[in-house]
Design an enzyme around this catalytic site. Structure first.
Site, PDB file in Angstrom:
ATOM      1  N   THR A 217       0.817  -1.235   0.000  1.00 19.10           N
ATOM      2  CA  THR A 217       0.000   0.000   0.000  1.00 19.10           C
ATOM      3  C   THR A 217       0.848   1.282   0.000  1.00 19.10           C
ATOM      4  O   THR A 217       1.990   1.281   0.426  1.00 19.10           O
ATOM      5  CB  THR A 217      -0.977   0.001   1.203  1.00 19.10           C
ATOM      6  OG1 THR A 217      -1.677  -1.226   1.209  1.00 19.10           O
ATOM      7  CG2 THR A 217      -1.977   1.130   1.154  1.00 19.10           C
TER       8      THR A 217
ATOM      9  N   ASP B 194      -9.278  -9.092   2.471  1.00 19.60           N
ATOM     10  CA  ASP B 194      -9.737  -8.121   3.483  1.00 19.60           C
ATOM     11  C   ASP B 194     -11.154  -8.443   3.964  1.00 19.60           C
ATOM     12  O   ASP B 194     -11.646  -7.841   4.918  1.00 19.60           O
ATOM     13  CB  ASP B 194      -9.709  -6.683   2.930  1.00 19.60           C
ATOM     14  CG  ASP B 194      -8.332  -6.049   3.071  1.00 19.60           C
ATOM     15  OD1 ASP B 194      -7.408  -6.706   3.586  1.00 19.60           O
ATOM     16  OD2 ASP B 194      -8.172  -4.885   2.658  1.00 19.60           O
TER      17      ASP B 194
ATOM     18  N   SER C 127     -12.086  -1.997   4.296  1.00 21.23           N
ATOM     19  CA  SER C 127     -10.715  -1.481   4.273  1.00 21.23           C
ATOM     20  C   SER C 127     -10.442  -0.701   5.546  1.00 21.23           C
ATOM     21  O   SER C 127     -11.369  -0.321   6.277  1.00 21.23           O
ATOM     22  CB  SER C 127     -10.572  -0.554   3.067  1.00 21.23           C
ATOM     23  OG  SER C 127      -9.324   0.090   3.070  1.00 21.23           O
ATOM     24  N   SER C 128      -9.154  -0.469   5.789  1.00 22.05           N
ATOM     25  CA  SER C 128      -8.752   0.449   6.866  1.00 22.05           C
ATOM     26  C   SER C 128      -8.154   1.719   6.294  1.00 22.05           C
ATOM     27  O   SER C 128      -7.679   2.576   7.050  1.00 22.05           O
ATOM     28  CB  SER C 128      -7.690  -0.209   7.744  1.00 22.05           C
ATOM     29  OG  SER C 128      -8.168  -1.410   8.241  1.00 22.05           O
TER      30      SER C 128
ATOM     31  N   GLY D 116      -0.321   0.592   5.930  1.00 20.53           N
ATOM     32  CA  GLY D 116      -0.081  -0.036   7.233  1.00 20.53           C
ATOM     33  C   GLY D 116      -1.165  -1.003   7.648  1.00 20.53           C
ATOM     34  O   GLY D 116      -1.292  -1.327   8.831  1.00 20.53           O
ATOM     35  N   GLY D 117      -1.982  -1.477   6.695  1.00 24.52           N
ATOM     36  CA  GLY D 117      -3.056  -2.405   7.060  1.00 24.52           C
ATOM     37  C   GLY D 117      -3.978  -1.724   8.057  1.00 24.52           C
ATOM     38  O   GLY D 117      -4.203  -0.514   7.996  1.00 24.52           O
TER      39      GLY D 117
HETATM   40  O1  DON Z   1      -7.609  -1.841   2.474  1.00 21.99           O
HETATM   41  C1  DON Z   1      -6.916  -2.103   3.446  1.00 21.99           C
HETATM   42  O2  DON Z   1      -7.127  -1.663   4.544  1.00 21.99           O
HETATM   43  C2  DON Z   1      -5.689  -2.969   3.277  1.00 21.99           C
HETATM   44  N1  DON Z   1      -5.846  -3.841   2.158  1.00 21.99           N
HETATM   45  C3  DON Z   1      -4.482  -2.098   3.153  1.00 21.99           C
HETATM   46  C4  DON Z   1      -3.239  -2.929   3.159  1.00 21.99           C
HETATM   47  C5  DON Z   1      -2.096  -2.204   3.699  1.00 21.99           C
HETATM   48  O3  DON Z   1      -2.144  -1.052   4.051  1.00 21.99           O
HETATM   49  C6  DON Z   1      -0.856  -2.960   3.839  1.00 21.99           C
HETATM   50  N2  DON Z   1       0.137  -2.054   4.399  1.00 21.99           N
HETATM   51  N3  DON Z   1       1.136  -1.905   4.775  1.00 21.99           N
END
Ligand code: DON
Length: 594
Positions: A415, A455, A479-480, A500-501
């Site tokens: 991301t 997700d 999503s986050s 950052g997930g």
């Molecule tokens: O949409 C989301 O929240 C996740 N798929 C984002 C993934 C992500 O930020 C990975 N990061 N380091």
């Protein structure tokens, strides 16, 4: 070979601070070693970043995760392009130089503040589950959830990509420069080559086994069987060809015809783990305009992306829960401030786990979750002085009688975040992703396909109760991502976001507190070590001053864990009659402006 010249105006990135105007010709060069000799502007921006000083400018600014992508955006902005034009150029280059994080095979959310109309809106370019996907997509024959990487790698996890359609939609609405030209820089780099960055090289080395499972992916990332080295010269003629098609014919080439055929065939024939995505799914894809979700904090309105992202709701809740407390008085050294931030975040995550999902499929009490009384009542849970023993979801005002079970979907690093302000005063905040690093690892025509469907919750029910974020055909996974624009007195004052997930939510919340309560400048705010709490354990950024808080936090009742926390925060602060940018030292990006 010299391949690009800046305009002379463009390189006074730090003029406001240094009073200096950099020299005229600052073309990046690719030498025989494959090293990019970066422009003076980038070199100065990198030096400032290394010293912890923000970049300052008057007219426009772009902050993104790779210098070549930032330069592409800056070139467009310097030529009078809008933030939407620049974003297209930035994304096209990111898909080449940072393919592990975002690209044409992924999805994105975009927040736009329009200077002319004074209106804010958001575009949802999230990937979509195929029509043949069922709630059991990520379960084995016994209905048990698959192991994470068994789900991720291959065709099963691939959602219909939204990024190409989003680029076009944003350009049609807000672009000023001709569409086709926005891809020139990325096409040149793809054809002539670019130097593999240390971060890309390390990501490839760390993922070599998975990348090696698919021929096209292995050929590109593991030439002659070995991971790409930093500085290696990398060309991607297939990507150049795809970009040319997109440039000349528009996004429809992606959703029908040969490219769509290739995507569907690659997904459906992925060895070991095929998926169900079809050409019909691609043909049906639409970007969705959604109202921005805004929440008050101090004198500001924090605006961002609503469902299917949990970003704006969870950031808004975290800050809303903190509103009664004097964070400005305590500051970033205070364990008490981190107790409040950590437990506010945990409460927001508890609500997120129960209620947040795609509103086109399940009713989500967005208003109820951000309602003043609800948050005021819930913030009383923070009065105890010690860690909350448990953070349970609340009972927000709901216009439907519903009972959802808790979700536990997993997210891991990739991301990218793009922040742009243009010379007309438009502001753009976009977080863009292929989900996991290198997405599904499937590569088609020079770009990677996402694994965004992971997700979704792998479980569809818990104890017989349905989970809001379960897989359903045509649905978009929760999503986050939290692309954010902060408003004050009807004007944008901050543009920010991060990868950052699910840690995106605490990264963005904490950066807002750092700027708005603690008065840090844009670079100091992103440099600030991370302390993150989502589910009880306090994550402390390893090797930083955050670790010094461990003892005090443990005394309050938290378990703590030192770990890498690789945000990619990109911030523009518009206050004080100038633009001030900060780029995350944990990634390779820079801020450039004029
Ligand atoms: O949409 C989301 O929240 C996740 N798929 C984002 C993934 C992500 O930020 C990975 N990061 N380091």
């Amino acid at each position: 070979m010299r391949f690009w010249l800046y305009s002379s105006l463009f390189v006074i990135l730090a003029g406001a601070a240094s009073g200096q105007q950099a020299s005229d010709s600052v073309a990046p060069e690719i030498g025989g070693t494959g090293q990019v000799a970066t422009s003076e502007a980038v070199a100065e921006a990198q030096a400032r970043k290394a010293e912890g000083r923000p970049v300052e400018a008057q007219d426009w600014m772009v902050v993104a995760a790779h210098p070549l992508a930032v330069e592409a955006g800056a070139e467009v902005l310097a030529a009078g392009g809008t933030a939407a034009d620049a974003m297209v150029a930035v994304q096209a280059v990111l898909g080449l130089v940072e393919p592990q994080s975002s690209g044409l095979g992924g999805g994105a959310f975009l927040v736009w503040w329009d200077a002319k109309s004074g209106a804010m809106t958001t575009l949802d370019g999230r990937e979509t589950a195929p029509l043949e996907a069922t709630p059991r997509l990520f379960q084995d024959d016994q209905g048990q959830p698959l192991q994470f990487y068994d789900a991720v790698v291959g065709g099963r996890s691939v959602g219909v990509p939204g990024t190409p359609a989003l680029l076009q939609e944003a350009h049609e609405r807000w672009g000023a420069r001709p569409w086709a030209g926005l891809f020139d820089r990325a096409i040149t780099l793809a054809e002539e080559g670019f130097a593999v960055s240390p971060r890309l090289s390390a990501s490839v080395a760390g993922d070599a086994e998975r990348l090696g499972r698919f021929d096209a992916t292995a050929r590109y990332f593991l030439p002659e069987g070995a991971p790409l080295q930093p500085g290696a010269q990398l060309r991607n003629p297939d990507y150049a060809e795809t970009l040319r098609a997109l440039a000349t014919e528009g996004a429809r080439v992606f959703y029908g015809g040969e490219i769509a055929e290739d995507i569907a065939a690659t997904v459906q024939s992925a060895p070991g783990n095929p998926g169900v995505l079809s050409e019909v799914d691609l043909a049906l894809y639409r970007v969705k305009e959604r109202a921005a979700v805004c929440a008050p904090y101090r004198a500001y309105e924090i605006c961002g992306m609503g469902p299917p992202s949990s970003g704006a709701v969870a950031v808004g809740q975290t800050l809303g829960l903190l509103a009664p407390f004097d964070l400005a008085g305590s500051g970033p050294e205070s364990p008490e401030a981190w107790r409040l931030l950590g437990d506010a975040s945990r409460l927001a995550f508890a609500d997120r786990g129960k209620f947040l999902a795609d509103t086109d499929f399940v009713p989500v009490p967005v208003k109820g979750l951000l309602e003043k009384m609800y948050l005021e009542n819930r913030s009383q849970l923070l009065n105890g002085g010690v860690a909350l023993p448990e953070a349970a979801p609340g009972a927000p005002e709901f216009d439907h009688a519903l009972n959802w079970a808790m979700d536990n979907s997993i997210e891991l690093p990739s991301t990218s975040h793009i922040s742009i302000v243009d010379s007309q005063g438009n502001a753009l905040s976009m977080t863009t992703t292929v989900e996991n690093a290198f997405g599904s690892r499937l590569m088609v025509r020079g770009f990677l396909l996402n694994n965004e469907l992971t997700d979704f919750s792998f479980r569809s029910h818990r104890d017989g109760v349905p989970i809001a974020n379960r897989v359903e055909p045509g649905k978009r996974p929760r999503s986050s991502m939290a692309p954010t624009i902060v408003m004050a007195e009807g004007r944008p004052v901050l543009v920010l976001g991060s990868p950052g997930g699910s840690r995106i939510i605490p990264y963005v919340s904490k950066t807002l507190v750092a700027v708005l309560d603690w008065g840090l400048d844009a670079q100091a705010a992103v440099d600030l070590p991370h302390l993150v709490n989502r589910f009880g354990t306090y994550d402390l950024e390893a090797g930083t001053a955050a670790e010094a808080q461990a003892e005090a936090l443990q005394a309050m009742g938290y378990a703590t864990e030192a770990r890498d926390l690789t945000s990619g925060l990109h911030v523009i602060d518009l206050r004080g009659g100038r633009l001030q940018g900060g780029a995350d030292p944990r990634r390779e990006g820079v801020a450039l402006g004029q």
